[in-house]
Design a protein around this motif. Structure first.
Motif, short mmCIF file in Angstrom:
data_model
loop_
_atom_site.label_atom_id
_atom_site.label_comp_id
_atom_site.label_asym_id
_atom_site.label_seq_id
_atom_site.Cartn_x
_atom_site.Cartn_y
_atom_site.Cartn_z
N VAL A 81 0.84 -1.12 -0.06
CA VAL A 81 0.00 -0.09 0.15
C VAL A 81 0.73 1.11 -0.03
CG1 VAL A 81 -1.89 1.59 1.29
CG2 VAL A 81 -1.64 -1.24 1.33
N ILE A 102 -1.52 -1.19 -3.85
CA ILE A 102 -2.90 -0.53 -3.96
C ILE A 102 -2.45 0.94 -3.54
CG2 ILE A 102 -4.92 0.13 -2.59
CD1 ILE A 102 -4.93 -2.91 -1.71
N PHE A 106 -8.22 4.29 -0.67
CA PHE A 106 -8.97 3.09 -1.52
C PHE A 106 -10.12 2.74 -0.82
CE2 PHE A 106 -5.52 1.40 1.08
CZ PHE A 106 -6.06 0.47 1.52
N THR A 110 -12.03 -1.79 -3.83
CA THR A 110 -10.84 -1.72 -4.44
C THR A 110 -9.79 -3.05 -3.82
OG1 THR A 110 -10.92 0.56 -5.02
CG2 THR A 110 -8.45 -0.46 -5.00
N LYS A 114 -8.01 -6.39 -5.41
CA LYS A 114 -6.90 -6.58 -5.32
C LYS A 114 -6.53 -8.02 -4.41
CE LYS A 114 -5.14 -2.76 -7.04
NZ LYS A 114 -4.37 -2.54 -8.02
#
Length: 121
Positions: A81, A102, A106, A110, A114
């Motif tokens: 992330v 990511i 988000f 999302t 993922k």
């Protein structure tokens, strides 16, 4: 499936934890940086690691490289992330073996997409 969330920002851990709960994950652990995460990963098998990139002293990128070089942990699914979508970071993470990436901010959809992509590989 136990999930480990790694971020030095407590609010972000809380957000990701809540999103994971919305998606049906119950068993969620957290760590404040890569060093703490690595210790936890050596004590317990996680089905997924979701880690921030920017942390001190050990970054998410360093954690990813450590995980991939440890034969006992190397197969652990890993999602990075980050607040930045710098191409060189994405390429570096891919080369280091990240399963998915990511960019903040988000939402649950999302995150769900993922995670599903990681487990359909």
């Amino acid at each position: 499936m136990p999930v480990l969330v790694v971020d030095d920002y407590k609010t972000m851990i809380r957000i990701i934890r809540n999103l994971l709960k919305q998606l049906g994950f119950e068993d969620i652990d957290d760590a404040a940086d890569g060093t703490e995460a690595l210790e936890k990963m050596k004590q317990r098998r996680y089905g997924l690691v979701i880690s921030d990139w920017n942390m001190e002293p050990m970054t998410g990128y360093e954690l990813l490289k450590q995980v991939r070089s440890d034969s006992g942990l190397s197969k652990t699914p890993f999602i990075m992330v980050t607040a930045e979508s710098k191409t060189e970071n994405v390429i570096a993470a891919k080369k280091a073996g990240v399963n998915n990436y990511i960019v903040k901010p988000f939402n649950a959809q999302t995150l769900k997409g993922k995670i599903e992509a990681v487990f359909s590989e």
